[in-house]
Scaffold this motif. Structure first.
Motif, mmCIF file in Angstrom:
data_model
loop_
_atom_site.group_PDB
_atom_site.id
_atom_site.type_symbol
_atom_site.label_atom_id
_atom_site.label_comp_id
_atom_site.label_asym_id
_atom_site.label_seq_id
_atom_site.Cartn_x
_atom_site.Cartn_y
_atom_site.Cartn_z
ATOM 1 N N ILE A 79 -3.752 -0.704 -5.302
ATOM 2 C CA ILE A 79 -4.423 -1.923 -4.859
ATOM 3 C C ILE A 79 -5.305 -2.397 -6.009
ATOM 4 O O ILE A 79 -6.049 -1.610 -6.593
ATOM 5 C CB ILE A 79 -5.285 -1.647 -3.612
ATOM 6 C CG1 ILE A 79 -4.393 -1.260 -2.424
ATOM 7 C CG2 ILE A 79 -6.143 -2.859 -3.269
ATOM 8 C CD1 ILE A 79 -5.176 -0.770 -1.223
ATOM 9 N N GLN A 81 -7.679 -5.822 -6.843
ATOM 10 C CA GLN A 81 -8.198 -7.121 -6.424
ATOM 11 C C GLN A 81 -9.178 -7.618 -7.484
ATOM 12 O O GLN A 81 -10.316 -7.144 -7.570
ATOM 13 C CB GLN A 81 -8.870 -6.978 -5.054
ATOM 14 C CG GLN A 81 -7.900 -6.510 -3.979
ATOM 15 C CD GLN A 81 -8.566 -6.117 -2.683
ATOM 16 O OE1 GLN A 81 -9.774 -5.865 -2.638
ATOM 17 N NE2 GLN A 81 -7.787 -6.051 -1.616
ATOM 18 N N ILE A 112 2.149 -12.574 -4.948
ATOM 19 C CA ILE A 112 1.546 -12.516 -3.615
ATOM 20 C C ILE A 112 0.045 -12.684 -3.767
ATOM 21 O O ILE A 112 -0.585 -12.027 -4.592
ATOM 22 C CB ILE A 112 1.862 -11.181 -2.921
ATOM 23 C CG1 ILE A 112 3.377 -10.987 -2.809
ATOM 24 C CG2 ILE A 112 1.219 -11.131 -1.542
ATOM 25 C CD1 ILE A 112 3.782 -9.645 -2.255
ATOM 26 N N GLU A 113 -0.509 -13.542 -2.941
ATOM 27 C CA GLU A 113 -1.929 -13.884 -3.075
ATOM 28 C C GLU A 113 -2.574 -13.997 -1.699
ATOM 29 O O GLU A 113 -1.947 -14.493 -0.761
ATOM 30 C CB GLU A 113 -2.045 -15.209 -3.829
ATOM 31 C CG GLU A 113 -3.425 -15.574 -4.289
ATOM 32 C CD GLU A 113 -3.382 -16.857 -5.107
ATOM 33 O OE1 GLU A 113 -4.037 -17.823 -4.675
ATOM 34 O OE2 GLU A 113 -2.706 -16.887 -6.152
ATOM 35 N N ASN A 115 -4.090 -11.313 0.041
ATOM 36 C CA ASN A 115 -4.324 -10.044 0.737
ATOM 37 C C ASN A 115 -5.761 -9.569 0.585
ATOM 38 O O ASN A 115 -6.303 -8.891 1.457
ATOM 39 C CB ASN A 115 -3.372 -8.963 0.203
ATOM 40 C CG ASN A 115 -1.932 -9.203 0.617
ATOM 41 O OD1 ASN A 115 -1.667 -10.065 1.445
ATOM 42 N ND2 ASN A 115 -1.018 -8.458 0.045
ATOM 43 N N ASP A 116 -6.372 -9.925 -0.545
ATOM 44 C CA ASP A 116 -7.759 -9.518 -0.761
ATOM 45 C C ASP A 116 -8.698 -10.227 0.208
ATOM 46 O O ASP A 116 -9.802 -9.742 0.490
ATOM 47 C CB ASP A 116 -8.177 -9.796 -2.207
ATOM 48 C CG ASP A 116 -7.984 -11.250 -2.607
ATOM 49 O OD1 ASP A 116 -7.110 -11.915 -2.007
ATOM 50 O OD2 ASP A 116 -8.694 -11.715 -3.508
ATOM 51 N N VAL A 118 -7.764 -10.923 3.358
ATOM 52 C CA VAL A 118 -7.491 -10.327 4.666
ATOM 53 C C VAL A 118 -8.031 -8.901 4.764
ATOM 54 O O VAL A 118 -8.609 -8.503 5.779
ATOM 55 C CB VAL A 118 -5.970 -10.337 4.943
ATOM 56 C CG1 VAL A 118 -5.653 -9.668 6.278
ATOM 57 C CG2 VAL A 118 -5.439 -11.758 4.927
ATOM 58 N N HIS A 120 -10.071 -6.927 2.065
ATOM 59 C CA HIS A 120 -10.723 -6.644 0.786
ATOM 60 C C HIS A 120 -11.232 -5.211 0.761
ATOM 61 O O HIS A 120 -11.666 -4.662 1.776
ATOM 62 C CB HIS A 120 -11.880 -7.607 0.540
ATOM 63 C CG HIS A 120 -12.315 -7.648 -0.892
ATOM 64 N ND1 HIS A 120 -13.151 -6.695 -1.448
ATOM 65 C CD2 HIS A 120 -11.986 -8.506 -1.907
ATOM 66 C CE1 HIS A 120 -13.334 -6.973 -2.723
ATOM 67 N NE2 HIS A 120 -12.646 -8.061 -3.028
ATOM 68 N N PRO A 130 -7.892 -6.198 9.931
ATOM 69 C CA PRO A 130 -7.743 -7.316 8.989
ATOM 70 C C PRO A 130 -8.604 -8.494 9.424
ATOM 71 O O PRO A 130 -8.845 -8.699 10.611
ATOM 72 C CB PRO A 130 -6.248 -7.647 9.081
ATOM 73 C CG PRO A 130 -5.827 -7.155 10.429
ATOM 74 C CD PRO A 130 -6.662 -5.942 10.709
ATOM 75 N N LYS A 134 -7.693 -16.334 7.441
ATOM 76 C CA LYS A 134 -7.588 -16.302 5.992
ATOM 77 C C LYS A 134 -6.240 -16.878 5.574
ATOM 78 O O LYS A 134 -5.331 -17.020 6.380
ATOM 79 C CB LYS A 134 -7.744 -14.875 5.458
ATOM 80 C CG LYS A 134 -9.042 -14.195 5.878
ATOM 81 C CD LYS A 134 -10.266 -14.922 5.354
ATOM 82 C CE LYS A 134 -11.539 -14.201 5.762
ATOM 83 N NZ LYS A 134 -12.754 -14.905 5.269
ATOM 84 N N CYS A 136 -2.905 -16.715 3.055
ATOM 85 C CA CYS A 136 -2.074 -15.916 2.151
ATOM 86 C C CYS A 136 -0.894 -16.763 1.672
ATOM 87 O O CYS A 136 -0.498 -17.726 2.331
ATOM 88 C CB CYS A 136 -1.541 -14.666 2.852
ATOM 89 S SG CYS A 136 -2.804 -13.500 3.369
#
Length: 246
Positions: A79, A81, A112-113, A115-116, A118, A120, A130, A134, A136
């Motif tokens: 992961i 971020q 992919i953008e 997720n941070d 949803v 973090h 989650p 938000k 994504c």
């Protein structure tokens, strides 16, 4: 990794040096014959696999419907971020999945953008939930692999030449997804994996650029850059990014 390579190939996965029975007497050996191997302990079987030589799991590649499977790879392996959406260096396992299968796989780069937003790494209780409302997004690039003439077909040709040289040197081959020390650590083998990984990163960066993000510093793709993170394996790093295990 062995299983992933086999999922992207077609059996049999046995080493090329293994010969088949040639005499009529050996076609159906008696049950007491030492030539009979346990299919679940024979190193060339395809029914189970182990992650550490002790545990045992059913092998996904044993199922014919999973041959030439689609595999979603996160080549950073962690992961990551970053406030500026920079990527960590890509691990070389991605190169093995391109160089070693019996055919060159289709390669679809993705960006992919969100997720941070949803989940973090710095989120507080309830950490397991989650965050809602938000945004994504997923951006797809064109197929840069396959059996056509691409930069990867040339890298695969060089890899096959290395494998042939290694078989002559070792006097034997290895089952699909398994490598000799020479193919693991040899200078030419390492250089091929580095170049293959660099090309993959370039394909992902092209999608990132299409999304509208500025080009990143080329140093971001070097493992030496990320060694500056220090001894911390997770949490907030000096560059403001957050890192954790997948």
């Amino acid at each position: 990794m062995t299983e992933a390579v086999r999922l992207m190939s077609h059996p049999p996965f046995m080493a090329p040096h293994i010969s088949r029975p040639s005499s009529a007497s050996s076609v159906n050996p008696p049950l007491s014959s030492p030539d009979i191997t346990d299919p679940f302990s024979d190193p060339n079987h395809t029914y189970t696999y182990s992650t550490d030589g002790i545990d045992t799991f059913p092998a996904p590649s044993a199922y014919s419907e999973r041959q030439y499977a689609w595999i979603h790879i996160f080549p950073e392996g962690r992961i990551h971020q970053h406030p500026l959406k920079m990527m960590r260096y890509f691990k070389w396992g991605i190169a093995r999945l391109i160089l070693e299968p019996d055919v060159c796989p289709d390669i679809i780069p993705m960006w992919i953008e969100g997720n941070d937003q949803v989940m973090h790494e710095s989120r507080q209780w309830p950490k397991f939930l989650p965050r809602v409302n938000k945004r994504c997004g997923v951006w797809f690039g064109e197929n840069v692999g396959g059996e056509g003439e691409t930069v990867f077909s040339e890298l695969r040709r060089k890899w096959r030449e290395l494998v042939e040289e290694d078989v002559k040197k070792e006097g034997r081959g290895f089952a699909m997804g398994m490598l000799s020390d020479g193919l693991k650590y040899g200078k030419e083998a390492v250089a091929l994996r580095e170049e293959c990984t660099r090309q993959i990163r370039g394909a992902v960066l092209a999608v990132r650029r299409k999304r509208g993000l500025p080009d990143e510093d080329p140093k971001e793709g070097l493992v030496q850059t990320w060694r500056e993170e220090g001894g911390k394996s997770s949490g907030k790093m000096e560059d403001g990014s957050w890192v954790g295990d997948l």
